[in-house]
Design a protein around this motif. Structure first.
Motif, PDB file in Angstrom:
ATOM      1  N   ARG A 220      60.965  60.547  33.419  1.00  0.00           N
ATOM      2  CA  ARG A 220      62.009  60.347  32.414  1.00  0.00           C
ATOM      3  C   ARG A 220      63.393  60.414  33.055  1.00  0.00           C
ATOM      4  NH1 ARG A 220      60.039  63.970  27.160  1.00  0.00           N
ATOM      5  NH2 ARG A 220      57.886  63.197  27.090  1.00  0.00           N
ATOM      6  N   GLY A 221      63.544  61.338  33.998  1.00  0.00           N
ATOM      7  CA  GLY A 221      64.828  61.463  34.685  1.00  0.00           C
ATOM      8  C   GLY A 221      65.179  60.204  35.456  1.00  0.00           C
ATOM      9  N   ARG A 222      64.189  59.637  36.149  1.00  0.00           N
ATOM     10  CA  ARG A 222      64.432  58.402  36.906  1.00  0.00           C
ATOM     11  C   ARG A 222      64.763  57.248  35.972  1.00  0.00           C
ATOM     12  NH1 ARG A 222      60.045  60.553  39.888  1.00  0.00           N
ATOM     13  NH2 ARG A 222      58.569  59.260  38.696  1.00  0.00           N
ATOM     14  N   ALA A 223      64.064  57.191  34.838  1.00  0.00           N
ATOM     15  CA  ALA A 223      64.321  56.116  33.875  1.00  0.00           C
ATOM     16  C   ALA A 223      65.716  56.236  33.286  1.00  0.00           C
ATOM     17  CB  ALA A 223      63.262  56.160  32.767  1.00  0.00           C
ATOM     18  N   LEU A 225      68.331  57.654  34.720  1.00  0.00           N
ATOM     19  CA  LEU A 225      69.283  57.309  35.774  1.00  0.00           C
ATOM     20  C   LEU A 225      69.386  55.795  35.924  1.00  0.00           C
ATOM     21  CD1 LEU A 225      71.176  58.208  38.046  1.00  0.00           C
ATOM     22  CD2 LEU A 225      69.183  58.341  39.551  1.00  0.00           C
ATOM     23  N   ALA A 226      68.247  55.104  35.891  1.00  0.00           N
ATOM     24  CA  ALA A 226      68.254  53.647  36.010  1.00  0.00           C
ATOM     25  C   ALA A 226      68.979  53.009  34.833  1.00  0.00           C
ATOM     26  CB  ALA A 226      66.816  53.136  36.084  1.00  0.00           C
ATOM     27  N   HIS A 227      68.800  53.580  33.655  1.00  0.00           N
ATOM     28  CA  HIS A 227      69.481  53.045  32.472  1.00  0.00           C
ATOM     29  C   HIS A 227      70.986  53.205  32.600  1.00  0.00           C
ATOM     30  CE1 HIS A 227      70.318  52.065  28.301  1.00  0.00           C
ATOM     31  NE2 HIS A 227      70.987  53.202  28.183  1.00  0.00           N
ATOM     32  N   ARG A 228      71.423  54.341  33.094  1.00  0.00           N
ATOM     33  CA  ARG A 228      72.860  54.564  33.252  1.00  0.00           C
ATOM     34  C   ARG A 228      73.452  53.604  34.267  1.00  0.00           C
ATOM     35  NH1 ARG A 228      73.296  61.216  33.415  1.00  0.00           N
ATOM     36  NH2 ARG A 228      72.718  61.569  31.214  1.00  0.00           N
ATOM     37  N   LYS A 229      72.696  53.324  35.317  1.00  0.00           N
ATOM     38  CA  LYS A 229      73.189  52.403  36.344  1.00  0.00           C
ATOM     39  C   LYS A 229      73.273  50.978  35.822  1.00  0.00           C
ATOM     40  CE  LYS A 229      71.672  54.876  40.502  1.00  0.00           C
ATOM     41  NZ  LYS A 229      70.786  54.816  41.697  1.00  0.00           N
ATOM     42  N   SER A 230      72.402  50.635  34.873  1.00  0.00           N
ATOM     43  CA  SER A 230      72.358  49.269  34.371  1.00  0.00           C
ATOM     44  C   SER A 230      73.355  49.003  33.258  1.00  0.00           C
ATOM     45  CB  SER A 230      70.950  48.948  33.857  1.00  0.00           C
ATOM     46  OG  SER A 230      70.644  49.733  32.714  1.00  0.00           O
TER      47      SER A 230
END
Length: 288
Positions: A220-223, A225-230
């Protein structure tokens, strides 16, 4: 009030050999027993929690000045009426989560939510409760999962319940319904992850937490982080930046509210309203 747990636990090779036991002459025992008996005889649903739950679950020796009873908000008026009939006087100092029943210097906390308004006592608290004997009365005990859930948000300067959570996980990790605990936290799962990471640091030789739980939370943490980057910003432009620190401490993040941050205790992030927040904030000054 002196601690009711007067025996020092015995240790062997760093582990407790036997749990501490309550003294036969606990201050306020008669008052607590009267409250428990009155509610039991009235067939009112309640749960024992707080320091007494910690002793039952992990033999954690703790000084305590009161007894914590957990009830549904819908049962609050009935509970208070029963306690008044037994000789107590009652008050509702915090209408969003806490009432009290007094007899002289003794008192019982009647809890139906939490100070941040996030952990309301609902049917699941009772469905998954365990049974124990307290002051000679058969009572239901707050479930381990709900005890961890409610304590996870207590991060004040003067009180941090992280050690309680670590002790609960070490002593009862094999009994915890981890799927249900994850559901309890819902979108606030980062708070649980923080406590579980700390647990691994505190007890590196006690791998009590199932690997899949940590893997799921890290996923969930990785997801996230990826959402914030996108996205250019995860901020709602209509509301401005939010500070959810107020869900963890009623005082330490107030300065952020004065700097333009929205209070995380208000909808949609929280469940409180300006009136209950004002009452809860005013109590900071009164408690000093």
């Amino acid at each position: 009030m002196s601690s009711p747990f007067l025996r020092t636990p015995r240790y062997e090779n760093g582990r407790m050999r036997e749990p501490p036991h309550a003294s036969a002459s606990i201050p306020s025992e008669a008052f607590y027993a009267r409250c428990l008996e009155s509610l039991s005889h009235a067939n009112v649903a309640f749960l024992a929690g707080g320091s007494y739950a910690l002793m039952q679950y992990c033999h954690l020796v703790r000084e305590t000045k009161d007894l914590d009873l957990f009830v549904r908000e819908s049962d609050l008026e009935t509970v208070l009426a029963v306690l008044r009939k037994s000789g107590c006087w009652t008050e509702l100092p915090f209408p969003h989560w806490l009432a009290k029943a007094h007899a002289g210097e003794d008192f019982v906390d009647i809890i139906f939510n939490s100070g941040n308004g996030l952990t309301a006592v609902d049917d699941d608290w009772f469905t998954y409760a365990t049974r124990t004997t307290l002051f000679g009365v058969q009572v239901a005990l707050c479930p381990i999962e709900e005890t961890i859930w409610s304590k996870s948000f207590v991060m004040e300067r003067e009180r941090f319940d992280g050690a309680d959570i670590a002790h609960l996980i070490m002593a009862q990790g094999h009994r915890i319904d981890w799927q249900r605990l994850l559901r309890r936290f819902g979108s606030r799962w980062p708070v649980l992850l923080g406590h579980l990471v700390l647990y691994g640091f505190i007890y590196p030789d006690e791998p009590t937490i199932p690997a899949w739980v940590m893997e799921e939370l890290f996923r969930r943490g990785r997801a996230e982080l990826a959402h914030r980057k996108s996205t250019s910003s995860g901020r709602d432009p209509k509301r401005g930046p939010v500070c959810r620190g107020t869900l963890l401490s009623r005082e330490q993040y107030l300065t952020d509210l004065g700097r333009g941050f929205q209070d995380g205790r208000l909808p949609p992030h929280g469940t409180m309203n300006p009136r209950t927040i004002a009452i809860w904030t005013e109590a900071i000054r009164k408690n000093r």
